[in-house]
Design a protein around this motif. Structure first.
Motif, PDB file in Angstrom:
ATOM      1  N   VAL A  64       2.075   8.264   9.835  1.00 58.48           N
ATOM      2  CA  VAL A  64       2.153   8.217  10.949  1.00 58.48           C
ATOM      3  C   VAL A  64       2.524  10.166  10.813  1.00 58.48           C
ATOM      4  N   LEU A  86       7.036   2.672  13.343  1.00 60.13           N
ATOM      5  CA  LEU A  86       5.898   2.565  12.739  1.00 60.13           C
ATOM      6  C   LEU A  86       5.172   2.331  11.592  1.00 60.13           C
ATOM      7  N   ASN A  87       5.418   3.094  10.146  1.00 61.29           N
ATOM      8  CA  ASN A  87       4.794   2.687   9.089  1.00 61.29           C
ATOM      9  C   ASN A  87       5.034   1.301   8.841  1.00 61.29           C
ATOM     10  N   GLN A  96       5.510  -1.272  10.711  1.00 62.71           N
ATOM     11  CA  GLN A  96       4.332  -1.890  12.152  1.00 62.71           C
ATOM     12  C   GLN A  96       2.649  -2.169  10.999  1.00 62.71           C
ATOM     13  N   ILE A  97       2.468  -1.245  10.318  1.00 61.61           N
ATOM     14  CA  ILE A  97       0.910  -0.665  10.018  1.00 61.61           C
ATOM     15  C   ILE A  97       1.216  -1.570   8.824  1.00 61.61           C
ATOM     16  N   THR A 148       0.174   1.968  18.264  1.00 62.52           N
ATOM     17  CA  THR A 148      -0.456   2.120  16.820  1.00 62.52           C
ATOM     18  C   THR A 148      -1.351   1.106  16.350  1.00 62.52           C
ATOM     19  N   TYR A 172      -2.202   8.981  11.742  1.00 70.55           N
ATOM     20  CA  TYR A 172      -1.795   8.890  13.351  1.00 70.55           C
ATOM     21  C   TYR A 172      -1.307   9.640  13.620  1.00 70.55           C
TER      22      TYR A 172
END
Length: 598
Positions: A380, A355-356, A358-359, A428, A409
């Motif tokens: 995250v 997820l990090n 993706q950010i 996200t 998040y």
């Protein structure tokens, strides 16, 4: 989520300017000076807000050792504060205000008027905010304070550690204050549904039965004083407070809920308590910042469910998924092992790392769509294990005003099977970039907004923006160009928010049962969403803001395109709305009208 998305109201009344027969005429009230006075009183009388904003230092250093009280006296003080704040604002001639001055004025007056209505109309639940139960699976200090102390109370010095210990004692006091308020509400017939109390008990007992060494309350100060080499036996002192003060207070709160449980019904809707129908009107207005009726909202939900389901069906068929209803196909995707991270610490760490990354990808695309970008970072994090049972799937915690604590998040990883990989991209975009972190950081960092406006929040604006951001990421940023399953995830979440309109109004207005609401969710989403349905039961109206807000953002964008034609600039459109800060939806439309964009 409510912990960072509404104007935090607390503190004592404003100090009125005394005028006597002998005194010189008082100068005409100045809008920004009035805002600053309200803001200073607000922060000075809310220690937890001061910490959240990173303002618990210098002249406010004494606040760092305190928590916000939860007593009848505090309620009366807050109501008096709002009444005098409104009086001071209404002493200003609105008709002489222009531009952002009028926007700021209308925004604060709307918000404080809404909150004052809550204080005057209802003598139970949260102070002026539509959360009717002092204690539930989602409300109470037991839910918020442990993570607050761990993630927001900074420890750099011995004084910070001493303040932490003081707050640990204060936590026990706060628990008892809420226990007494809960008992008083029960005596009035304001009793949460049985399922809400049962899950609250599960979480409270889990916290109470955690040994001191394993409790975040003790482990946090032990770890951080060691990291900073702060001399002292902090573990022993925190353990003594935890075992001698916190645990007995938890026992008393558990006993109060157990005593109330036999009186609780299984009715999910707010209609089952005295004044419940009026309370839902209050909650729906707060959730949407409109005067839309529950029936109108319900119908919008039904229409949107039909529309989004058809769009999802087409994409599913293109991927060879043709059997069953869309809900049944979503259920099959949710169980497909190829989309599930291992339910282990390593698997959860991998999920957070993905997820990090993706950010980072989305952040690189922001300059194509925004002229103004946030300077604060976002991380995250896992929802704390102690409260993950009743917590939602994800939520955002804003950065401190000084930028030292980044935005966070939070994602609920109680079971990775609940968060298949195809659902994570859109979550996200919603919680971080370009959603909550983008919007809230730009608001906080905007030097042209009064401090009071920087911390204000309106559910439909904030959640509507985050839901709009999900569509922006896919439709405009092409984040699903090579990810059809991620696009299904986006449509799933849009459908999910449309279903919320149906089930929230269904339970609270049409007297649907919890099970009827779960069946509706299961039909269209392939998941009964038990935790979510129970969330709506105790936060009446909050879930309405997402889709109602998104519809307004899209409506304003289409109006702007229609007026400006080839001159329409997506960067200017976004900057106009975000730089105004969070406002009620009617005021948001005025923002674009004033800017000449609609």
């Amino acid at each position: 989520m409510i912990n960072r998305r509404h104007l935090l109201v607390g503190g004592s009344a404003l100090t009125a300017v005394a005028v006597t027969a002998c005194a010189k005429p008082a100068p005409k009230p100045d809008l920004n000076a009035t805002f600053q006075s309200i803001y200073d009183e607000l922060v000075d009388n809310s220690p937890m807000l001061a910490t959240t904003l990173g303002l618990d230092k210098d002249k406010r250093a004494g606040l760092k050792a305190k928590l916000d009280p939860s007593t009848p006296a505090e309620r009366a003080r807050q109501q008096a504060f709002i009444e005098k704040a409104l009086a001071s604002l209404k002493a200003i001639d609105r008709e002489k205000l222009t531009g952002m001055d009028r926007i700021n004025y209308d925004t604060v007056v709307w918000d404080y008027s809404q909150s004052l209505n809550g204080f005057k109309s209802f003598d139970f639940g949260s102070f002026g905010y539509p959360a009717p139960y002092v204690l539930s699976q989602l409300s109470g200090a037991y839910q918020s304070v442990p993570d607050f102390l761990d993630s927001q109370h900074s420890i750099e010095t011995k004084a910070d550690a001493d303040a932490y210990l003081s707050r640990l004692t204060g936590y026990a006091v706060l628990l008892d204050q809420e226990t007494e308020r809960f008992k008083a509400d029960v005596a009035k017939g304001v009793i949460p549904p049985d399922f809400a109390l049962q899950k609250a008990l599960t979480q409270l007992k889990g916290q109470r039965n955690t040994k001191a060494a394993d409790s975040v309350l003790v482990a946090s100060i032990t770890r951080r004083t060691k990291e900073k080499a702060i001399a002292g036996d902090w573990n022993a002192t925190a353990t003594k407070t935890y075992e001698g003060e916190v645990v007995p207070a938890l026992d008393r709160q558990i006993a109060a809920i157990e005593a109330a449980l036999p009186k609780a019904t299984h009715d999910a809707g707010i209609w089952h308590i005295p004044g419940g129908e009026a309370y839902y009107t209050f909650g729906a207005r707060g959730g949407t910042s409109t005067d839309m009726t529950p029936d109108a909202i319900h119908q919008i939900g039904l229409d949107k469910v039909k529309e989004i389901s058809a769009e999802m069906d087409a994409i599913m068929k293109a991927q060879g998924m043709t059997k069953g209803t869309t809900g049944e196909r979503l259920a099959a995707m949710a169980k497909d092992p190829k989309f599930i991270y291992p339910n282990t610490d390593a698997g959860k760490d991998k999920l957070l790392a993905d997820l990090n990354k993706q950010i980072d990808v989305v952040f690189a695309k922001l300059p194509q769509f925004f002229g103004t970008l946030p300077t604060s970072k976002v991380t995250v994090k896992r929802v704390p294990k102690a409260t993950e049972l009743g917590a939602p799937g994800g939520y955002y915690q804003s950065a401190s005003l000084d930028g030292k604590r980044p935005g966070a998040y939070y994602i609920n990883l109680r079971n990775t099977a609940e968060v298949p990989s195809w659902t994570l991209p859109t979550l996200t975009y919603h919680e971080a970039i370009p959603g909550h972190h983008m919007q809230i950081s730009i608001q906080q960092e905007n030097k042209n907004l009064p401090e009071l406006r920087k911390i204000s929040g309106f559910n439909a604006y904030i959640e509507g923006w985050a839901l709009y951001s999900e569509q922006l990421a896919g439709t405009d940023m092409d984040m699903y160009a090579t990810d059809p399953f991620g696009e299904i995830g986006y449509l799933h979440d849009a459908l999910f928010r449309a279903c919320r309109l149906v089930v929230d109004t269904g339970m609270h207005h049409k007297k649907w049962s919890r099970e009827q609401a779960m069946d509706y969710m299961n039909t269209y989403l392939g998941d009964s969403n038990e935790t979510e349905i129970e969330r709506y039961a105790v936060w009446p109206g909050q879930a309405l803001g997402y889709m109602i807000g998104k519809i307004k953002w899209l409506e304003l964008r289409e109006k702007s395109k229609a007026k400006l034609g080839a001159a329409f600039d997506i960067k200017k459109f976004h900057d106009t709305g975000l730089l105004a800060g969070a406002v009620p939806l009617a005021v948001l439309e005025q923002v674009y009208t004033d800017a000449g964009q609609i």
